[in-house]
Design a protein around this motif. Structure first.
Motif, PDB file in Angstrom:
ATOM      1  N   ASP A  37       0.872  -1.177   0.000  1.00 53.02           N
ATOM      2  CA  ASP A  37       0.000   0.000   0.000  1.00 53.02           C
ATOM      3  C   ASP A  37       0.906   1.223   0.000  1.00 53.02           C
ATOM      4  OD1 ASP A  37      -3.005   1.004   0.719  1.00 53.02           O
ATOM      5  OD2 ASP A  37      -1.497   2.259   1.722  1.00 53.02           O
ATOM      6  N   SER A  44      -3.494  -1.781  12.369  1.00 52.53           N
ATOM      7  CA  SER A  44      -3.776  -3.044  11.684  1.00 52.53           C
ATOM      8  C   SER A  44      -3.760  -4.212  12.673  1.00 52.53           C
ATOM      9  CB  SER A  44      -2.733  -3.293  10.594  1.00 52.53           C
ATOM     10  OG  SER A  44      -2.803  -2.311   9.586  1.00 52.53           O
ATOM     11  N   ALA A  56      -3.842  -7.293   8.543  1.00 51.97           N
ATOM     12  CA  ALA A  56      -5.215  -7.085   8.083  1.00 51.97           C
ATOM     13  C   ALA A  56      -5.779  -5.775   8.611  1.00 51.97           C
ATOM     14  CB  ALA A  56      -6.098  -8.248   8.537  1.00 51.97           C
ATOM     15  N   SER A  76      -9.634   0.097   6.191  1.00 54.02           N
ATOM     16  CA  SER A  76      -9.359  -0.993   5.254  1.00 54.02           C
ATOM     17  C   SER A  76      -9.911  -2.316   5.772  1.00 54.02           C
ATOM     18  CB  SER A  76      -7.850  -1.119   5.030  1.00 54.02           C
ATOM     19  OG  SER A  76      -7.546  -2.264   4.275  1.00 54.02           O
ATOM     20  N   ASP A  77     -10.251  -3.197   4.822  1.00 52.77           N
ATOM     21  CA  ASP A  77     -10.644  -4.567   5.165  1.00 52.77           C
ATOM     22  C   ASP A  77      -9.755  -5.598   4.488  1.00 52.77           C
ATOM     23  OD1 ASP A  77     -11.425  -4.315   2.563  1.00 52.77           O
ATOM     24  OD2 ASP A  77     -13.503  -4.934   2.863  1.00 52.77           O
ATOM     25  N   LYS A  78      -8.665  -5.170   3.878  1.00 52.20           N
ATOM     26  CA  LYS A  78      -7.787  -6.076   3.139  1.00 52.20           C
ATOM     27  C   LYS A  78      -6.931  -6.922   4.099  1.00 52.20           C
ATOM     28  CE  LYS A  78      -7.366  -3.024  -0.883  1.00 52.20           C
ATOM     29  NZ  LYS A  78      -6.439  -2.253  -1.757  1.00 52.20           N
ATOM     30  N   PHE A  80      -3.408  -8.985   3.984  1.00 53.40           N
ATOM     31  CA  PHE A  80      -2.181  -9.249   3.241  1.00 53.40           C
ATOM     32  C   PHE A  80      -1.415 -10.386   3.916  1.00 53.40           C
ATOM     33  CE2 PHE A  80      -3.044  -4.687   2.576  1.00 53.40           C
ATOM     34  CZ  PHE A  80      -3.132  -4.670   1.182  1.00 53.40           C
ATOM     35  N   GLU A  91      -2.457 -10.190  -1.518  1.00 58.21           N
ATOM     36  CA  GLU A  91      -3.763 -10.010  -0.889  1.00 58.21           C
ATOM     37  C   GLU A  91      -4.499 -11.337  -0.948  1.00 58.21           C
ATOM     38  OE1 GLU A  91      -7.845  -7.408  -1.440  1.00 58.21           O
ATOM     39  OE2 GLU A  91      -5.962  -6.633  -2.277  1.00 58.21           O
ATOM     40  N   ARG A  94     -10.419 -10.805   2.752  1.00 55.14           N
ATOM     41  CA  ARG A  94     -10.989  -9.584   3.316  1.00 55.14           C
ATOM     42  C   ARG A  94     -11.547  -9.865   4.709  1.00 55.14           C
ATOM     43  NH1 ARG A  94     -11.155  -4.716  -0.208  1.00 55.14           N
ATOM     44  NH2 ARG A  94     -10.316  -5.499  -2.166  1.00 55.14           N
TER      45      ARG A  94
END
Length: 853
Positions: A37, A44, A56, A76-78, A80, A91, A94
């Motif tokens: 990012d 996080s 995450a 964010s909801d990603k 990694f 990624e 979610r």
């Protein structure tokens, strides 16, 4: 002329002095691939699932955005994933929805996510993320008792603790929540428990930690919002608290400064240390809006807490690299992050992303690898060690040339050892590395409660002299277990001999392990190399020297060891501003001289437990241990044997006082110099570490050389005694027609095999990582020696007990003791008492029943 020699000596010492002021590299910093990012995230969730690093959720202000230019915070909801430290992020899934600022912890094969917030609300949901087959799976767990964010948490064993935080975006105060979830329960029975909170103000952004099963909550920030006032006032806290299940909360020493929002949880290293990385000390908090891009960032200091001395210190800094354009282009620089999860991955600490100044995130991932610094041995130390070992080898060679090439010469020295030498040898065999390392470590970590265990030999010595010695001398034994054959039968003798061999082989591993631990800590040589090297040298020495060489070597070592320990005690006291006065005052003020715990419990080392256990532990050693009994069988007469026993008993008292005092002195010293401790070390390392890093060159070499020489003679003594028992009680019984020369050769080969076996056990103990080696040793004595001592008590004091009865009593006692230890229903000091009591009682009842039949 003497004056010039003094000047030369002092100059030589100065050249070899320890460079203690040079910082030691306890952590090595590197960077992992950056999170994919452009800006990075704060708050996080992070952890390890099936060997992969997960990061995450989180929040940021977008590219170029800050609170000062009106940018809105995004969530964010990603999720990694980084599978290998040198791999690439991808990624993999979610979150159920955008989320940040909750608690995340690694447990088993997943990452638990608890609470958190987004732009509008706080959440009470709890779920686990698992990385399997390239994708993220989610498992729901019981919801928190209430929504919470900015809390801290940690898993201890299978128990999840969560503390503090804020209940909502507009909370007027920080929470005092303390919630506990037992993850070991079946899914349907899992439920959060609300426990009593710490005795301090509510807080958010605190740091969680654990050490030896305890939960810690460190620092954080309190908030206060007055009615009608839109401004939230933040107070940065420095207080810290410790929670021990079953015992409740206690306050520990305050941190030197606040570490609010530091990466959490703290990094647990060694057996007694916690490391906290950076944090916000509040210095610039009220000026954030005016400083904006000129904010210098958060603290990069690494704080170290020692749970024994209850003290804080700094041991270095988080890696930072502020470039010339750091103000305008912060992503081009490396900063110390806050509001990020600290993750342990493959034994290393990982700090993924985080906030690096108000409103500014980073996508950099820092990794700290623990580094074991080398010891402080110098040329002069090595020279003294070399000279000393040559002297020890010389004694062995001289004695071995005059040794009779017979089993009597190899096992008993021809019965020509004088009483004072035998007494010093008994004392030296019990001194060894166990006394030199483990007793100071125990006194350093606790108090003097165990002292009574040592001095009980004064009570036991007359009993041994008047009830045991006369039997052993009149029967002209070589192996003390021959008495069991005379009193009972051959099967009982074999049982006793086998028990002794198992007990001594277990002890042999400890005695090899401890000096290897010293050498590794002092010189930096790998501990496995130390173990193998010590085993090889000692085995060769044991094979050639015989008991006579062992005795005379130990005589020399007693004075050196006691002198070295005493010199160390005076050196520590001299290094304190108040000398011995300060040492005793501080130790007394913190109850470090406590001699007894007045209670009637059977699970703790209270007064009566240590008294009874110490008495029987000493009785086990001096009545049924071939290592000790064999020494007072080397004297020419019973009168001289008595003198040797009393000589040992008298020496135990001042020696115990010296070694317990050294441990207490170490506690006082490191309380004032906490940064001088090795954060990655074990409790049993404390004295070797001090020798290596604080004693002047020359004295350190002398102390270590004396320790090793005495330890090697103790190892050789154990080997000689085991070989004696195996040869006399087993080989001679199996081959009664064998010649004395054949038995002599057999005994030597057995010694070689024992050296290899002891080496393997010592290597195993490296992985065992016990908090106290002395505790382990006392447990071994209780398990193996207690039942054996019961056989001798039954044989000498209960003439009606039969061979069959004592055999049954021994087996029942051993089985009962196994289950007693597994159930942990009594303190290990009472293992010998339980073993002797059960053995004698069952043997007596079994004998009465068989006699009636």
């Amino acid at each position: 002329m003497k004056k010039y020699f003094c000047y030369i000596f002092l100059f030589f010492i100065t050249l070899n002095s320890k460079a203690n002021d040079i910082p030691k590299p306890y952590l090595q910093w590197t960077q992992l691939p950056a999170i994919p990012d452009q800006v990075g995230f704060a708050g996080s969730f992070a952890g390890v699932s099936n060997g992969a690093l997960l990061v995450a959720g989180g929040s940021n202000f977008g590219i170029g955005g800050t609170p000062w230019n009106g940018a809105a915070k995004t969530w964010s909801d990603k999720v990694f994933v980084l599978e290998q430290p040198n791999g690439k992020w991808k990624e993999a899934g979610r979150l159920p929805h955008p989320l940040a600022y909750g608690v995340s912890v690694t447990w088993q094969d997943g990452v638990i996510v608890a609470g958190g917030s987004d732009a509008s609300m706080h959440y009470n949901e709890v779920f686990m993320l698992r990385y399997k087959n390239g994708v993220i799976e989610t498992e729901n767990l019981p919801a928190l008792p209430a929504p919470i964010a900015n809390a801290c948490g940690i898993v201890i064993g299978s128990t999840l603790y969560i503390a503090g935080g804020t209940s909502g975006p507009n909370a007027a105060q920080a929470a005092t929540n303390f919630w506990v979830l037992d993850l070991a329960q079946p899914a349907a029975r899992r439920a959060w428990k609300v426990e009593t909170p710490w005795p301090g103000p509510g807080r958010m952004l605190a740091v969680a930690a654990t050490q030896e099963g305890a939960f810690y909550i460190l620092s954080g920030a309190a908030i206060n919002k007055q009615p009608g006032d839109s401004t939230v006032h933040r107070t940065f806290l420095k207080d810290a608290y410790k929670y021990m299940p079953g015992k409740g909360w206690s306050r520990i020493t305050d941190l030197p400064q606040s570490v609010a929002a530091a990466p959490s949880p703290a990094f647990t290293t060694g057996q007694t240390h916690l490391l906290v990385f950076g944090g916000d000390n509040g210095q610039y908090f009220d000026r954030n809006a005016t400083l904006q891009q000129k904010h210098p960032g958060f603290s990069n200091e690494v704080w170290m807490y020692n749970s024994i001395t209850d003290s804080w210190s700094t041991i270095g800094n988080v890696f930072t690299d502020h470039r010339a354009d750091a103000e305008q282009n912060p992503l081009n620089s490396t900063w110390a992050p806050v509001t990020t999860t600290a993750v342990v991955w493959n034994g290393n600490l990982v700090l993924p992303g985080g906030e690096v100044r108000p409103g500014t995130r980073t996508n950099r991932v820092l990794m700290a690898t623990p580094v074991q610094p080398p010891g402080g041995f110098r040329l002069l130390d090595w020279t003294i060690v070399g000279i000393y070992f040559l002297l020890v080898i010389g004694i062995s060679v001289i004695v071995s040339r005059n040794m009779q090439r017979t089993t009597s010469g190899f096992f008993l020295g021809g019965g020509k050892i004088p009483w004072w030498a035998a007494g010093l040898s008994i004392f030296g065999s019990k001194l060894s590395a166990l006394t030199f390392i483990a007793i100071p470590a125990k006194a350093y970590a606790t108090d003097w409660v165990y002292l009574l265990n040592n001095v009980m030999i004064v009570v036991v010595a007359p009993i041994v002299v008047y009830f045991y010695l006369q039997y052993f001398r009149k029967l002209k034994l070589t192996s003390v277990y021959e008495y069991l054959n005379i009193r009972f039968n051959r099967q009982v003798k074999w049982l006793g001999s086998l028990t002794f061999v198992l007990f001594q082989v277990s002890r042999l591993g400890i005695v090899i392990y401890l000096p290897a631990l010293v050498l590794s800590a002092v010189t930096g040589i790998n501990i496995f190399i130390c173990i193998v090297g010590t085993s090889l040298i000692t085995t060769a020495y044991s094979v050639s020297g015989g008991i006579e060489a062992v005795v005379w070597t130990e005589v020399m070592q007693v004075g050196v060891l006691l002198g070295g320990a005493l010199a160390t005690l005076f050196f520590i006291a001299g290094s304190l501003h108040g000398g011995f006065g300060q040492l005793f005052t501080e130790a007394m003020g913190h109850d470090k001289f406590r001699l007894a715990i007045p209670d009637w419990t059977i699970t703790e080392p209270v007064l009566w437990v240590v008294f009874v256990g110490g008495f029987l532990t000493q009785l086990v050693t001096y009545s049924s241990d071939q290592v000790v009994v064999q020494r007072y069988l080397t004297t020419s007469t019973e009168k001289e044997a008595k003198k040797s026993i009393y000589t040992n008993a008298i020496l135990v008292i001042p020696a115990s006082l010296i070694f317990f005092s050294v441990g207490t002195a170490l506690w006082v010293y490191y309380r004032h110099h906490p940064a001088a401790l090795n954060p990655h070390g074990r409790t049993d390392d404390v004295f070797p570490w001090y020798i290596s890093n604080e004693l002047p060159s020359g004295l350190a070499g002398l102390v270590i050389a004396g320790l090793f020489a005495a330890t090697m003679s103790t190892i050789s003594s154990s080997m000689n005694s085991i070989a004696t028992v195996i040869t006399t009680d087993f080989y001679q019984s199996a081959r009664p027609a064998s010649t004395d020369k054949q038995r002599f050769v057999f005994a030597r080969w057995v010694t070689v095999l024992l050296g290899a076996l002891g080496c393997l056990i010592a290597i195993y103990m490296v992985y065992l990582r016990n908090a106290s080696i002395w505790d382990q040793y006392i447990k071994i004595i209780g398990l193996f020696g207690g039942c054996l001592a019961g056989m001798f008590v039954a044989g000498i004091f209960f003439p009606r007990i039969t061979s069959k009865g004592i055999f049954i009593g021994f087996v029942v006692s051993a089985v009962c003791l196994y289950f007693i230890q597994a159930a942990n229903i009594i303190n290990f000091f009472l293992y010998p008492a339980a073993a002797v009591l059960i053995c004698v009682l069952v043997a007596y009842l079994a004998s009465m029943k068989t006699n009636r039949q």
